[in-house]
Design an enzyme around this catalytic site. Structure first.
Site, mmCIF file in Angstrom:
data_model
loop_
_atom_site.group_PDB
_atom_site.id
_atom_site.type_symbol
_atom_site.label_atom_id
_atom_site.label_comp_id
_atom_site.label_asym_id
_atom_site.label_seq_id
_atom_site.Cartn_x
_atom_site.Cartn_y
_atom_site.Cartn_z
ATOM 1 N N THR A 8 -29.698 -36.334 -2.314
ATOM 2 C CA THR A 8 -29.722 -35.280 -1.297
ATOM 3 C C THR A 8 -29.260 -33.958 -1.894
ATOM 4 O O THR A 8 -28.208 -33.882 -2.525
ATOM 5 C CB THR A 8 -28.817 -35.651 -0.107
ATOM 6 O OG1 THR A 8 -29.240 -36.898 0.436
ATOM 7 C CG2 THR A 8 -28.887 -34.580 0.968
ATOM 8 N N GLU A 30 -22.582 -41.289 -5.558
ATOM 9 C CA GLU A 30 -21.563 -40.441 -6.169
ATOM 10 C C GLU A 30 -21.906 -38.951 -6.088
ATOM 11 O O GLU A 30 -21.103 -38.116 -6.496
ATOM 12 C CB GLU A 30 -21.369 -40.806 -7.656
ATOM 13 C CG GLU A 30 -20.971 -42.236 -7.917
ATOM 14 C CD GLU A 30 -22.180 -43.107 -8.246
ATOM 15 O OE1 GLU A 30 -21.985 -44.244 -8.690
ATOM 16 O OE2 GLU A 30 -23.317 -42.623 -8.059
ATOM 17 N N THR A 50 -28.939 -53.920 -8.858
ATOM 18 C CA THR A 50 -30.336 -53.551 -8.738
ATOM 19 C C THR A 50 -31.126 -54.262 -9.835
ATOM 20 O O THR A 50 -30.566 -55.042 -10.601
ATOM 21 C CB THR A 50 -30.508 -52.017 -8.816
ATOM 22 O OG1 THR A 50 -31.856 -51.672 -8.456
ATOM 23 C CG2 THR A 50 -30.190 -51.491 -10.212
ATOM 24 N N ARG A 92 -45.202 -59.854 -17.303
ATOM 25 C CA ARG A 92 -46.454 -59.346 -17.879
ATOM 26 C C ARG A 92 -47.656 -59.581 -16.964
ATOM 27 O O ARG A 92 -48.777 -59.797 -17.427
ATOM 28 C CB ARG A 92 -46.713 -59.955 -19.266
ATOM 29 C CG ARG A 92 -45.662 -59.555 -20.305
ATOM 30 C CD ARG A 92 -45.668 -60.455 -21.501
ATOM 31 N NE ARG A 92 -45.219 -61.792 -21.143
ATOM 32 C CZ ARG A 92 -45.166 -62.805 -22.008
ATOM 33 N NH1 ARG A 92 -45.560 -62.644 -23.255
ATOM 34 N NH2 ARG A 92 -44.741 -63.988 -21.604
ATOM 35 N N LYS A 138 -26.848 -33.697 -6.339
ATOM 36 C CA LYS A 138 -26.278 -32.349 -6.291
ATOM 37 C C LYS A 138 -25.916 -31.865 -7.692
ATOM 38 O O LYS A 138 -26.114 -30.698 -8.035
ATOM 39 C CB LYS A 138 -25.050 -32.347 -5.377
ATOM 40 C CG LYS A 138 -25.357 -32.742 -3.931
ATOM 41 C CD LYS A 138 -24.092 -32.812 -3.108
ATOM 42 C CE LYS A 138 -24.378 -33.208 -1.656
ATOM 43 N NZ LYS A 138 -24.871 -34.597 -1.537
ATOM 44 N N ASN A 198 -35.638 -46.759 -3.890
ATOM 45 C CA ASN A 198 -34.392 -47.218 -3.271
ATOM 46 C C ASN A 198 -33.259 -46.245 -3.546
ATOM 47 O O ASN A 198 -32.162 -46.394 -3.009
ATOM 48 C CB ASN A 198 -34.015 -48.616 -3.770
ATOM 49 C CG ASN A 198 -33.951 -48.693 -5.285
ATOM 50 O OD1 ASN A 198 -34.462 -47.827 -5.994
ATOM 51 N ND2 ASN A 198 -33.346 -49.745 -5.804
ATOM 52 N N ALA A 199 -33.503 -45.256 -4.394
ATOM 53 C CA ALA A 199 -32.501 -44.227 -4.668
ATOM 54 C C ALA A 199 -32.675 -43.093 -3.659
ATOM 55 O O ALA A 199 -33.794 -42.797 -3.245
ATOM 56 C CB ALA A 199 -32.650 -43.696 -6.090
ATOM 57 N N THR A 218 -33.169 -53.444 -0.445
ATOM 58 C CA THR A 218 -33.801 -52.553 0.530
ATOM 59 C C THR A 218 -35.111 -53.141 1.042
ATOM 60 O O THR A 218 -35.724 -52.559 1.939
ATOM 61 C CB THR A 218 -34.096 -51.191 -0.114
ATOM 62 O OG1 THR A 218 -34.933 -51.374 -1.263
ATOM 63 C CG2 THR A 218 -32.799 -50.502 -0.530
ATOM 64 N N LYS A 234 -24.998 -37.674 -7.400
ATOM 65 C CA LYS A 234 -25.732 -37.325 -8.622
ATOM 66 C C LYS A 234 -26.781 -36.243 -8.381
ATOM 67 O O LYS A 234 -26.991 -35.380 -9.221
ATOM 68 C CB LYS A 234 -26.414 -38.576 -9.193
ATOM 69 C CG LYS A 234 -25.459 -39.653 -9.664
ATOM 70 C CD LYS A 234 -26.199 -40.834 -10.272
ATOM 71 C CE LYS A 234 -27.038 -41.587 -9.273
ATOM 72 N NZ LYS A 234 -26.240 -42.228 -8.197
ATOM 73 N N GLN A 241 -28.971 -45.054 -8.695
ATOM 74 C CA GLN A 241 -27.914 -46.019 -8.368
ATOM 75 C C GLN A 241 -26.647 -45.720 -9.188
ATOM 76 O O GLN A 241 -26.321 -44.565 -9.384
ATOM 77 C CB GLN A 241 -28.393 -47.465 -8.592
ATOM 78 C CG GLN A 241 -29.415 -47.951 -7.580
ATOM 79 C CD GLN A 241 -30.837 -47.612 -7.976
ATOM 80 O OE1 GLN A 241 -31.229 -47.721 -9.123
ATOM 81 N NE2 GLN A 241 -31.620 -47.216 -7.015
#
Length: 318
Positions: free
Chosen positions: A45, A17, A242, A146, A21, A41-42, A132, A19, A227
């Site tokens: 940019t 979406e 996820t 645990r 930026k 995995n995130a 991923t 996020k 995500q």
């Protein structure tokens, strides 16, 4: 004593979406930016003066001078991926030393997590979830079971040796029995990760204390989500989700706002959503210091599926 304000930036769809930026633009008003869940995995940019930064583990706040960045205890940390990202930031002239902190309670991703996930995802007859294959899901499994390794344990070389020996023995047996996978070498793994531990040590801190002290001193904290809401382990399109909480559920004392894009996308063979792109979201550069005006999705979409491109707000002071 004035208490600091907090805000959470979350994706309102399946990720992508924009996020990163938004976090970059808003971080001008915050002294701390913290990642609280997910792994590498995130992909966030950010474009600054024509230079592109793609961040997977490190919060976007690291790109702003005077802003501290925190990788919290809810994140699963791949030490090698972290060091690679830090090296790239240093090479680009970004000041990370003294501005970036890793929780001593964050869980560590090890090679057997990747082995298990890759073999499981490609097992005959399995419906692919679309992971991923970076070991994030199995690392969260070990956390909840645990039997995981935390960053504080990574720095204890004697404990690390014992953990790797026991875990590799167990994971090799499971992977061979279920997937006929090739065994991993515990000695090689220990040598590699003991070396990584030495390089990570300067970044490690009790980030729970750091964040609470910052709030108590009136500082503001921006929590950077990973995500999107529809990938949340509890509230998303299960099982095509996820392995962590992608909403603001893990963050206290914050009022969140969703960030949506004009298209929805996801990975895997989910029947409820596809990777159809309805429109291209324009990039947001820090050069302009302004966000693009919100625009509605194309009218060809049904009213219920229309979204706005920008939907973010900062919380009121706590």
């Amino acid at each position: 004593m004035k208490k600091g304000k907090t805000a959470v930036i979350v994706g309102a769809q399946w990720g992508d979406e924009g996020k990163g930026k938004i976090v970059d633009v808003l971080s001008e008003s915050f002294t701390v930016v913290a990642r609280y869940a997910g792994g590498h995995n995130a992909g966030h940019t950010v474009i600054i003066n024509g230079k592109k930064f793609i961040l997977q583990l490190v919060p976007c706040g690291v790109l702003r001078a005077g802003c501290r960045s925190v990788i919290g205890n809810g994140v699963v940390l791949d030490p090698l991926a972290f060091l690679k990202e830090v090296g790239a930031l240093r090479a680009a002239g970004v000041q990370v030393d003294g501005n970036l902190f890793v929780s001593n309670r964050a869980q560590v991703i090890l090679p057997y997590h990747r082995m298990i996930e890759l073999a499981s995802e490609n097992a005959p007859g399995r419906v692919k979830i679309g992971t991923t294959s970076r070991g994030i899901g199995p690392a969260y499994e070990d956390k909840m079971g645990r039997r995981g390794l935390r960053v504080a344990d990574l720095l204890d070389l004697k404990l690390l040796r014992t953990h790797i020996d026991n875990a590799v023995r167990e994971k090799n047996m499971i992977a061979h029995a279920l997937f006929n996978s090739e065994p991993l070498d515990a000695d090689k793994m220990y040598t590699e990760y003991a070396g990584a531990a030495e390089k990570i040590a300067p970044f490690v801190d009790d980030t729970a204390v750091l964040l609470n002290q910052a709030l108590a001193q009136g500082e503001s904290i921006l929590f950077e989500g990973a995500q999107g809401t529809m990938l949340d382990i509890d509230h998303g399109t299960y099982p095509f989700v996820t392995s962590s909480s992608a909403t603001s559920a893990r963050v206290r004392e914050a009022r969140s706002r969703g960030k949506t894009s004009s298209f929805s996308s996801t990975a895997g063979q989910s029947a409820c959503c596809s990777a159809r792109r309805f429109a291209t979201t324009p990039g947001i550069s820090r050069n302009s210091r302004q966000l693009s005006r919100c625009q509605s999705a194309p009218s060809s979409l049904t009213t219920s599926s229309r979204t706005q491109r920008c939907a973010v707000a900062v919380s009121d002071p706590a």
